[in-house]
Design a protein around this motif. Sequence first.
Motif, PDB file in Angstrom:
ATOM      1  N   VAL A  58     -61.055 -30.779 -25.073  1.00 40.61           N
ATOM      2  CA  VAL A  58     -60.074 -29.891 -24.438  1.00 40.61           C
ATOM      3  C   VAL A  58     -60.327 -29.798 -22.937  1.00 40.61           C
ATOM      4  O   VAL A  58     -59.391 -29.828 -22.138  1.00 40.61           O
ATOM      5  N   PHE A  59     -61.593 -29.707 -22.533  1.00 38.60           N
ATOM      6  CA  PHE A  59     -61.918 -29.614 -21.105  1.00 38.60           C
ATOM      7  C   PHE A  59     -61.931 -30.988 -20.429  1.00 38.60           C
ATOM      8  O   PHE A  59     -61.726 -31.082 -19.225  1.00 38.60           O
ATOM      9  N   ALA A  60     -62.172 -32.049 -21.185  1.00 43.65           N
ATOM     10  CA  ALA A  60     -62.220 -33.384 -20.593  1.00 43.65           C
ATOM     11  C   ALA A  60     -60.826 -33.906 -20.231  1.00 43.65           C
ATOM     12  O   ALA A  60     -60.676 -34.623 -19.244  1.00 43.65           O
ATOM     13  N   ILE A  61     -59.828 -33.534 -21.000  1.00 40.17           N
ATOM     14  CA  ILE A  61     -58.472 -34.048 -20.759  1.00 40.17           C
ATOM     15  C   ILE A  61     -57.957 -33.669 -19.365  1.00 40.17           C
ATOM     16  O   ILE A  61     -57.505 -34.549 -18.623  1.00 40.17           O
ATOM     17  N   PRO A  62     -58.024 -32.395 -18.954  1.00 36.91           N
ATOM     18  CA  PRO A  62     -57.564 -32.093 -17.584  1.00 36.91           C
ATOM     19  C   PRO A  62     -58.377 -32.824 -16.519  1.00 36.91           C
ATOM     20  O   PRO A  62     -57.826 -33.267 -15.507  1.00 36.91           O
ATOM     21  N   SER A  63     -59.681 -32.961 -16.746  1.00 38.39           N
ATOM     22  CA  SER A  63     -60.521 -33.671 -15.787  1.00 38.39           C
ATOM     23  C   SER A  63     -60.067 -35.124 -15.650  1.00 38.39           C
ATOM     24  O   SER A  63     -59.921 -35.640 -14.540  1.00 38.39           O
ATOM     25  N   MET A  64     -59.825 -35.784 -16.781  1.00 43.04           N
ATOM     26  CA  MET A  64     -59.384 -37.184 -16.739  1.00 43.04           C
ATOM     27  C   MET A  64     -58.023 -37.322 -16.064  1.00 43.04           C
ATOM     28  O   MET A  64     -57.814 -38.249 -15.274  1.00 43.04           O
ATOM     29  N   LEU A  65     -57.114 -36.400 -16.371  1.00 45.41           N
ATOM     30  CA  LEU A  65     -55.797 -36.448 -15.738  1.00 45.41           C
ATOM     31  C   LEU A  65     -55.890 -36.228 -14.232  1.00 45.41           C
ATOM     32  O   LEU A  65     -55.199 -36.891 -13.452  1.00 45.41           O
ATOM     33  N   LEU A  66     -56.759 -35.309 -13.828  1.00 47.41           N
ATOM     34  CA  LEU A  66     -56.945 -35.069 -12.399  1.00 47.41           C
ATOM     35  C   LEU A  66     -57.560 -36.285 -11.707  1.00 47.41           C
ATOM     36  O   LEU A  66     -57.200 -36.611 -10.576  1.00 47.41           O
ATOM     37  N   PHE A  67     -58.482 -36.977 -12.379  1.00 48.80           N
ATOM     38  CA  PHE A  67     -59.021 -38.227 -11.815  1.00 48.80           C
ATOM     39  C   PHE A  67     -57.895 -39.251 -11.665  1.00 48.80           C
ATOM     40  O   PHE A  67     -57.799 -39.936 -10.647  1.00 48.80           O
ATOM     41  N   TRP A  68     -57.068 -39.364 -12.677  1.00 43.55           N
ATOM     42  CA  TRP A  68     -55.978 -40.325 -12.657  1.00 43.55           C
ATOM     43  C   TRP A  68     -55.009 -40.042 -11.508  1.00 43.55           C
ATOM     44  O   TRP A  68     -54.734 -40.914 -10.683  1.00 43.55           O
ATOM     45  N   TYR A  69     -54.502 -38.819 -11.458  1.00 43.73           N
ATOM     46  CA  TYR A  69     -53.534 -38.477 -10.416  1.00 43.73           C
ATOM     47  C   TYR A  69     -54.191 -38.337  -9.046  1.00 43.73           C
ATOM     48  O   TYR A  69     -53.526 -38.463  -8.028  1.00 43.73           O
ATOM     49  N   GLY A  70     -55.478 -38.102  -9.025  1.00 43.81           N
ATOM     50  CA  GLY A  70     -56.192 -37.966  -7.768  1.00 43.81           C
ATOM     51  C   GLY A  70     -56.579 -39.274  -7.123  1.00 43.81           C
ATOM     52  O   GLY A  70     -57.134 -39.296  -6.024  1.00 43.81           O
ATOM     53  N   ARG A  72     -54.214 -42.160  -7.470  1.00 42.76           N
ATOM     54  CA  ARG A  72     -53.039 -43.035  -7.560  1.00 42.76           C
ATOM     55  C   ARG A  72     -52.670 -43.664  -6.224  1.00 42.76           C
ATOM     56  O   ARG A  72     -52.398 -44.855  -6.165  1.00 42.76           O
ATOM     57  N   ASP A  73     -52.622 -42.912  -5.174  1.00 36.80           N
ATOM     58  CA  ASP A  73     -52.293 -43.444  -3.842  1.00 36.80           C
ATOM     59  C   ASP A  73     -53.406 -43.086  -2.873  1.00 36.80           C
ATOM     60  O   ASP A  73     -53.175 -42.459  -1.845  1.00 36.80           O
ATOM     61  N   GLY A  74     -54.610 -43.480  -3.194  1.00 39.60           N
ATOM     62  CA  GLY A  74     -55.773 -43.064  -2.428  1.00 39.60           C
ATOM     63  C   GLY A  74     -56.317 -41.772  -3.016  1.00 39.60           C
ATOM     64  O   GLY A  74     -55.649 -41.098  -3.797  1.00 39.60           O
ATOM     65  N   ILE A  75     -57.499 -41.426  -2.628  1.00 38.88           N
ATOM     66  CA  ILE A  75     -58.132 -40.230  -3.185  1.00 38.88           C
ATOM     67  C   ILE A  75     -57.543 -38.978  -2.543  1.00 38.88           C
ATOM     68  O   ILE A  75     -57.404 -38.902  -1.321  1.00 38.88           O
ATOM     69  N   ASN A  76     -57.195 -37.999  -3.386  1.00 40.38           N
ATOM     70  CA  ASN A  76     -56.697 -36.723  -2.883  1.00 40.38           C
ATOM     71  C   ASN A  76     -57.454 -35.576  -3.543  1.00 40.38           C
ATOM     72  O   ASN A  76     -58.396 -35.794  -4.304  1.00 40.38           O
ATOM     73  N   TRP A  77     -57.030 -34.353  -3.279  1.00 43.30           N
ATOM     74  CA  TRP A  77     -57.732 -33.160  -3.736  1.00 43.30           C
ATOM     75  C   TRP A  77     -57.867 -33.087  -5.250  1.00 43.30           C
ATOM     76  O   TRP A  77     -58.833 -32.524  -5.768  1.00 43.30           O
ATOM     77  N   MET A  78     -56.928 -33.652  -5.991  1.00 47.05           N
ATOM     78  CA  MET A  78     -56.989 -33.589  -7.460  1.00 47.05           C
ATOM     79  C   MET A  78     -58.218 -34.305  -8.001  1.00 47.05           C
ATOM     80  O   MET A  78     -58.819 -33.882  -8.986  1.00 47.05           O
ATOM     81  N   PHE A  79     -58.602 -35.394  -7.368  1.00 48.11           N
ATOM     82  CA  PHE A  79     -59.807 -36.115  -7.785  1.00 48.11           C
ATOM     83  C   PHE A  79     -61.023 -35.191  -7.735  1.00 48.11           C
ATOM     84  O   PHE A  79     -61.844 -35.176  -8.645  1.00 48.11           O
ATOM     85  N   PHE A  80     -61.132 -34.393  -6.691  1.00 54.24           N
ATOM     86  CA  PHE A  80     -62.305 -33.545  -6.508  1.00 54.24           C
ATOM     87  C   PHE A  80     -62.280 -32.312  -7.421  1.00 54.24           C
ATOM     88  O   PHE A  80     -63.334 -31.813  -7.803  1.00 54.24           O
ATOM     89  N   VAL A  81     -61.101 -31.857  -7.794  1.00 53.68           N
ATOM     90  CA  VAL A  81     -61.015 -30.804  -8.807  1.00 53.68           C
ATOM     91  C   VAL A  81     -61.498 -31.372 -10.148  1.00 53.68           C
ATOM     92  O   VAL A  81     -62.287 -30.748 -10.856  1.00 53.68           O
ATOM     93  N   GLY A  82     -61.036 -32.584 -10.478  1.00 55.33           N
ATOM     94  CA  GLY A  82     -61.507 -33.249 -11.698  1.00 55.33           C
ATOM     95  C   GLY A  82     -63.007 -33.481 -11.668  1.00 55.33           C
ATOM     96  O   GLY A  82     -63.695 -33.333 -12.688  1.00 55.33           O
ATOM     97  N   LEU A  83     -63.535 -33.825 -10.504  1.00 56.42           N
ATOM     98  CA  LEU A  83     -64.976 -34.026 -10.354  1.00 56.42           C
ATOM     99  C   LEU A  83     -65.738 -32.725 -10.592  1.00 56.42           C
ATOM    100  O   LEU A  83     -66.779 -32.714 -11.250  1.00 56.42           O
ATOM    101  N   GLY A  84     -65.218 -31.617 -10.081  1.00 55.97           N
ATOM    102  CA  GLY A  84     -65.856 -30.320 -10.312  1.00 55.97           C
ATOM    103  C   GLY A  84     -65.898 -29.971 -11.796  1.00 55.97           C
ATOM    104  O   GLY A  84     -66.908 -29.479 -12.304  1.00 55.97           O
ATOM    105  N   ILE A  85     -64.800 -30.242 -12.504  1.00 57.25           N
ATOM    106  CA  ILE A  85     -64.762 -29.994 -13.950  1.00 57.25           C
ATOM    107  C   ILE A  85     -65.779 -30.880 -14.655  1.00 57.25           C
ATOM    108  O   ILE A  85     -66.503 -30.441 -15.552  1.00 57.25           O
ATOM    109  N   LEU A  86     -65.854 -32.149 -14.250  1.00 60.12           N
ATOM    110  CA  LEU A  86     -66.821 -33.079 -14.840  1.00 60.12           C
ATOM    111  C   LEU A  86     -68.262 -32.619 -14.601  1.00 60.12           C
ATOM    112  O   LEU A  86     -69.088 -32.611 -15.528  1.00 60.12           O
ATOM    113  N   ILE A  87     -68.581 -32.222 -13.389  1.00 55.17           N
ATOM    114  CA  ILE A  87     -69.941 -31.772 -13.072  1.00 55.17           C
ATOM    115  C   ILE A  87     -70.292 -30.542 -13.908  1.00 55.17           C
ATOM    116  O   ILE A  87     -71.379 -30.443 -14.467  1.00 55.17           O
TER     117      ILE A  87
END
Length: 157
Positions: A58-70, A72-87
């Motif tokens: 349940v918690f991994a799915i949003p993290s993976m989606l944020l990595f994906w969308y973060g 897509r066109d270079g790294i953006n803020w969503m990647f780092f939100v996903g990284l925080g969830i992963l950490i």
Amino acid sequence: MEFTGYILLTIAVVIIMEGVTWVTHKFIMHGLGWYLHEDHHQPGYPHVFEKNDAFFVVFAIPSMLLFWYGTRDGINWMFFVGLGILIYGLSYFLVHDVLIHRRFKWFDKTNNWYLRGLRKAHKIHHKHLDKEEGECFGMLYVPLKYFREARLSTVKK
């Protein structure tokens, strides 16, 4: 956003995840999601996996989606939100499954007051075998009395 901003965002998400975990644990796992969490409160659960492990997904799915969308066109803020969830998820796994429940025997000899305080608080949480009357729903931050007790017992040794 500059690199420093991304690092601060990641740290903020890790901190916020403790609150998200507390709310999820108290109101979902010990509420509507008790069916999945109940086996986790039973002593001596004999299987490698528990139904409770579904919450990791349940918690991994949003993290993976944020990595994906973060990314897509270079790294953006969503990647780092996903990284925080992963950490936070990795921290949760190490503290909850490795240190507290000892599903993996990696840190059996730890005598650190902070880790012992977390373990004591979680044991108090598990004294309640049903979903009502629980306490200590957090993971990395628990009431200070458990840290004080752990520090005193560590100093005496």
